[in-house]
Design a protein around this motif. Structure first.
Motif, PDB file in Angstrom:
ATOM      1  N   PHE A  86       0.831  -1.199   0.000  1.00  0.00           N
ATOM      2  CA  PHE A  86       0.000   0.000   0.000  1.00  0.00           C
ATOM      3  C   PHE A  86       0.868   1.253   0.000  1.00  0.00           C
ATOM      4  CE2 PHE A  86      -3.216  -2.783   0.150  1.00  0.00           C
ATOM      5  CZ  PHE A  86      -3.941  -2.993   1.314  1.00  0.00           C
ATOM      6  N   HIS A  87       0.235   2.366  -0.303  1.00  0.00           N
ATOM      7  CA  HIS A  87       0.906   3.660  -0.254  1.00  0.00           C
ATOM      8  C   HIS A  87       0.887   4.161   1.188  1.00  0.00           C
ATOM      9  CE1 HIS A  87       2.068   7.740  -1.312  1.00  0.00           C
ATOM     10  NE2 HIS A  87       2.243   7.354  -2.564  1.00  0.00           N
ATOM     11  N   SER A  88       2.031   4.600   1.710  1.00  0.00           N
ATOM     12  CA  SER A  88       2.099   5.015   3.112  1.00  0.00           C
ATOM     13  C   SER A  88       1.346   6.314   3.399  1.00  0.00           C
ATOM     14  CB  SER A  88       3.557   5.176   3.548  1.00  0.00           C
ATOM     15  OG  SER A  88       4.205   6.154   2.758  1.00  0.00           O
ATOM     16  N   ARG A  89       1.068   7.094   2.383  1.00  0.00           N
ATOM     17  CA  ARG A  89       0.260   8.313   2.563  1.00  0.00           C
ATOM     18  C   ARG A  89      -1.050   8.121   1.805  1.00  0.00           C
ATOM     19  NH1 ARG A  89       0.307  14.075   3.297  1.00  0.00           N
ATOM     20  NH2 ARG A  89      -1.864  14.411   3.897  1.00  0.00           N
ATOM     21  N   THR A  90      -1.982   7.475   2.457  1.00  0.00           N
ATOM     22  CA  THR A  90      -3.271   7.171   1.831  1.00  0.00           C
ATOM     23  C   THR A  90      -4.366   8.014   2.467  1.00  0.00           C
ATOM     24  OG1 THR A  90      -2.626   4.893   1.321  1.00  0.00           O
ATOM     25  CG2 THR A  90      -4.984   5.369   1.381  1.00  0.00           C
ATOM     26  N   ILE A  91      -5.150   8.638   1.643  1.00  0.00           N
ATOM     27  CA  ILE A  91      -6.321   9.398   2.095  1.00  0.00           C
ATOM     28  C   ILE A  91      -7.535   8.489   1.975  1.00  0.00           C
ATOM     29  CG2 ILE A  91      -7.814  11.383   1.618  1.00  0.00           C
ATOM     30  CD1 ILE A  91      -5.276  12.750   0.477  1.00  0.00           C
ATOM     31  N   THR A  92      -8.300   8.379   3.055  1.00  0.00           N
ATOM     32  CA  THR A  92      -9.486   7.521   3.009  1.00  0.00           C
ATOM     33  C   THR A  92     -10.756   8.346   3.140  1.00  0.00           C
ATOM     34  OG1 THR A  92     -10.416   5.429   3.795  1.00  0.00           O
ATOM     35  CG2 THR A  92      -9.713   6.993   5.477  1.00  0.00           C
ATOM     36  N   ILE A  93     -11.737   7.982   2.354  1.00  0.00           N
ATOM     37  CA  ILE A  93     -13.071   8.570   2.425  1.00  0.00           C
ATOM     38  C   ILE A  93     -13.933   7.607   3.232  1.00  0.00           C
ATOM     39  CG2 ILE A  93     -14.974   9.594   1.130  1.00  0.00           C
ATOM     40  CD1 ILE A  93     -12.146  10.784   0.549  1.00  0.00           C
ATOM     41  N   ALA A  94     -14.498   8.084   4.326  1.00  0.00           N
ATOM     42  CA  ALA A  94     -15.207   7.201   5.246  1.00  0.00           C
ATOM     43  C   ALA A  94     -16.715   7.260   5.044  1.00  0.00           C
ATOM     44  CB  ALA A  94     -14.855   7.549   6.689  1.00  0.00           C
ATOM     45  N   TYR A  95     -17.320   6.094   5.045  1.00  0.00           N
ATOM     46  CA  TYR A  95     -18.772   5.926   4.967  1.00  0.00           C
ATOM     47  C   TYR A  95     -19.237   5.135   6.182  1.00  0.00           C
ATOM     48  CZ  TYR A  95     -18.974   7.138  -0.055  1.00  0.00           C
ATOM     49  OH  TYR A  95     -18.919   7.774  -1.269  1.00  0.00           O
ATOM     50  N   TYR A  96     -20.508   5.313   6.537  1.00  0.00           N
ATOM     51  CA  TYR A  96     -21.081   4.316   7.433  1.00  0.00           C
ATOM     52  C   TYR A  96     -22.369   3.774   6.844  1.00  0.00           C
ATOM     53  CZ  TYR A  96     -24.001   8.058   9.676  1.00  0.00           C
ATOM     54  OH  TYR A  96     -24.875   9.090   9.953  1.00  0.00           O
ATOM     55  N   PHE A  97     -22.625   2.513   7.154  1.00  0.00           N
ATOM     56  CA  PHE A  97     -23.797   1.782   6.686  1.00  0.00           C
ATOM     57  C   PHE A  97     -24.645   1.368   7.891  1.00  0.00           C
ATOM     58  CE2 PHE A  97     -20.906   1.270   3.177  1.00  0.00           C
ATOM     59  CZ  PHE A  97     -21.698   1.168   2.041  1.00  0.00           C
ATOM     60  N   LEU A  98     -25.947   1.269   7.684  1.00  0.00           N
ATOM     61  CA  LEU A  98     -26.871   0.774   8.701  1.00  0.00           C
ATOM     62  C   LEU A  98     -27.578  -0.457   8.147  1.00  0.00           C
ATOM     63  CD1 LEU A  98     -28.550   4.110   9.881  1.00  0.00           C
ATOM     64  CD2 LEU A  98     -26.478   3.039  10.769  1.00  0.00           C
ATOM     65  N   LEU A  99     -27.542  -1.540   8.903  1.00  0.00           N
ATOM     66  CA  LEU A  99     -28.213  -2.753   8.434  1.00  0.00           C
ATOM     67  C   LEU A  99     -28.616  -3.622   9.620  1.00  0.00           C
ATOM     68  CD1 LEU A  99     -25.751  -5.012   8.727  1.00  0.00           C
ATOM     69  CD2 LEU A  99     -25.006  -3.966   6.608  1.00  0.00           C
ATOM     70  N   LYS A 100     -29.347  -4.657   9.327  1.00  0.00           N
ATOM     71  CA  LYS A 100     -29.825  -5.570  10.356  1.00  0.00           C
ATOM     72  C   LYS A 100     -28.775  -6.668  10.549  1.00  0.00           C
ATOM     73  CE  LYS A 100     -34.601  -4.685   8.941  1.00  0.00           C
ATOM     74  NZ  LYS A 100     -34.234  -3.649   7.959  1.00  0.00           N
ATOM     75  N   THR A 101     -28.364  -6.897  11.788  1.00  0.00           N
ATOM     76  CA  THR A 101     -27.309  -7.883  12.040  1.00  0.00           C
ATOM     77  C   THR A 101     -27.688  -9.270  11.538  1.00  0.00           C
ATOM     78  OG1 THR A 101     -28.187  -8.225  14.269  1.00  0.00           O
ATOM     79  CG2 THR A 101     -26.374  -6.657  14.031  1.00  0.00           C
ATOM     80  N   ASP A 102     -28.968  -9.604  11.620  1.00  0.00           N
ATOM     81  CA  ASP A 102     -29.408 -10.932  11.193  1.00  0.00           C
ATOM     82  C   ASP A 102     -29.266 -11.138   9.689  1.00  0.00           C
ATOM     83  OD1 ASP A 102     -30.019 -11.554  13.781  1.00  0.00           O
ATOM     84  OD2 ASP A 102     -32.178 -11.249  13.584  1.00  0.00           O
ATOM     85  N   ASP A 103     -29.100 -10.047   8.936  1.00  0.00           N
ATOM     86  CA  ASP A 103     -28.951 -10.170   7.477  1.00  0.00           C
ATOM     87  C   ASP A 103     -27.536 -10.559   7.068  1.00  0.00           C
ATOM     88  OD1 ASP A 103     -31.584  -9.532   7.098  1.00  0.00           O
ATOM     89  OD2 ASP A 103     -31.223  -7.422   6.612  1.00  0.00           O
ATOM     90  N   VAL A 104     -26.608 -10.570   8.019  1.00  0.00           N
ATOM     91  CA  VAL A 104     -25.206 -10.870   7.717  1.00  0.00           C
ATOM     92  C   VAL A 104     -24.865 -12.283   8.179  1.00  0.00           C
ATOM     93  CG1 VAL A 104     -22.808 -10.164   8.021  1.00  0.00           C
ATOM     94  CG2 VAL A 104     -24.619  -8.440   8.000  1.00  0.00           C
ATOM     95  N   ASP A 105     -24.389 -13.115   7.251  1.00  0.00           N
ATOM     96  CA  ASP A 105     -23.965 -14.477   7.562  1.00  0.00           C
ATOM     97  C   ASP A 105     -22.484 -14.470   7.918  1.00  0.00           C
ATOM     98  OD1 ASP A 105     -23.498 -17.163   7.784  1.00  0.00           O
ATOM     99  OD2 ASP A 105     -23.709 -17.609   5.637  1.00  0.00           O
ATOM    100  N   LEU A 106     -22.181 -14.613   9.195  1.00  0.00           N
ATOM    101  CA  LEU A 106     -20.785 -14.589   9.634  1.00  0.00           C
ATOM    102  C   LEU A 106     -20.125 -15.967   9.596  1.00  0.00           C
ATOM    103  CD1 LEU A 106     -20.893 -12.136  12.689  1.00  0.00           C
ATOM    104  CD2 LEU A 106     -20.390 -11.644  10.281  1.00  0.00           C
ATOM    105  N   LYS A 107     -20.906 -17.024   9.559  1.00  0.00           N
ATOM    106  CA  LYS A 107     -20.344 -18.375   9.592  1.00  0.00           C
ATOM    107  C   LYS A 107     -19.476 -18.651   8.372  1.00  0.00           C
ATOM    108  CE  LYS A 107     -24.054 -20.422  12.362  1.00  0.00           C
ATOM    109  NZ  LYS A 107     -25.136 -21.450  12.402  1.00  0.00           N
ATOM    110  N   ASN A 108     -19.874 -18.128   7.241  1.00  0.00           N
ATOM    111  CA  ASN A 108     -19.142 -18.410   6.006  1.00  0.00           C
ATOM    112  C   ASN A 108     -18.379 -17.185   5.505  1.00  0.00           C
ATOM    113  OD1 ASN A 108     -20.270 -21.105   5.758  1.00  0.00           O
ATOM    114  ND2 ASN A 108     -22.201 -20.095   5.236  1.00  0.00           N
ATOM    115  N   ASN A 109     -18.052 -16.264   6.403  1.00  0.00           N
ATOM    116  CA  ASN A 109     -17.395 -15.027   5.989  1.00  0.00           C
ATOM    117  C   ASN A 109     -15.887 -15.236   5.855  1.00  0.00           C
ATOM    118  OD1 ASN A 109     -16.078 -12.224   6.620  1.00  0.00           O
ATOM    119  ND2 ASN A 109     -18.172 -11.792   6.011  1.00  0.00           N
TER     120      ASN A 109
END
Length: 243
Positions: free
Chosen positions: A103-126
């Motif tokens: 990676f580049h040591s001087r990286t600018i990041t654009i930040a987002y946040y998302f809202l969702l239902k935890t039950d909609d995310v399958d963590l077992k196969n992530n």
């Protein structure tokens, strides 16, 4: 072949989810692990992020990152800030990780946040070993991701009082107590139950259903739903929660 990346611009995504059982506002993090010659060099957690492709908009990058992490699309998202301090990636572990990943040591990041239902995310196969953590009890984090999470959280607290975004975190059918619990979790305050209930059920876009909770040990509560159509028609400019 992977599209060409812009090496010093990235998008980081704060994925918020609400656990209705534990009444906890959580953030989805992925494990960052690196070992060399049986020596563990990096072992912590980070936000999900990636470089922007040259043919993408920032919104498209954020949507792609979320889909790769959760398989979900069309979720509420907000771009809230850019992070570009010269020292944001200069921690010793971060430098080791950057060197390994190219990676580049001087990286600018654009930040987002998302809202969702935890039950909609399958963590077992992530494949990223993603895990939910309470916002109030974060693990050791890499880069400046704790700062990004906390600033996203502050923005969410302000936003939820002026727009009905909290319903993105709840099931389609909910009780008034569940709405109150969510506000208390986000804002970190106690809310007067009777006053809150009276104000909420008066709002015409909160629709009482001919249904009650099922599978609960106590007396089942009335279920409600949020009508986005009614909100947009009647109260788009007047959504204020006075708590």
């Amino acid at each position: 072949m992977e599209p060409e990346k812009i090496l010093n611009i990235s998008v980081d995504c704060v994925v918020f989810g609400y656990d209705i059982n534990t009444k906890s506002l959580n953030v989805l993090l992925i494990r960052r692990f690196l070992e060399r010659e049986e020596e563990v060099l990096v072992n912590d957690y980070v936000l999900t992020g990636y470089h922007v492709y040259k043919n993408e908009t920032l919104d498209e990058t954020a949507t792609r990152v979320l889909k790769e992490l959760t398989g979900l699309t069309d979720q509420y998202k907000k771009q809230f800030k850019a992070f570009g301090n010269p020292d944001r990636l200069t921690n010793e572990k971060d430098l080791v990780w950057i060197q390994n990943e190219g990676f580049h040591s001087r990286t600018i990041t654009i930040a987002y946040y998302f809202l969702l239902k935890t039950d909609d995310v399958d963590l077992k196969n992530n494949k990223y070993q993603a895990k939910w953590f309470p916002v109030s009890d974060l693990p050791q984090l890499g880069f400046d991701h704790e700062k990004i999470i906390l600033e996203a959280y502050e923005d969410l607290k302000t936003k939820c009082l002026s727009e009905p975004i909290i319903f993105k975190l709840l099931p389609d059918k909910f009780t008034i107590n569940e709405v109150q619990d969510l506000y208390q979790s986000i804002l970190g305050i106690e809310i007067d139950n009777r006053n809150f209930r009276r104000k909420l059920i008066k709002k015409k876009y909160i629709i009482a259903l001919d249904e009650k909770q099922v599978g609960v040990s106590k007396r089942p509560a009335q279920l409600y739903m949020f009508s986005l159509d009614l909100y947009e028609k009647m109260f788009k400019k007047n959504y204020l929660i006075n708590i």
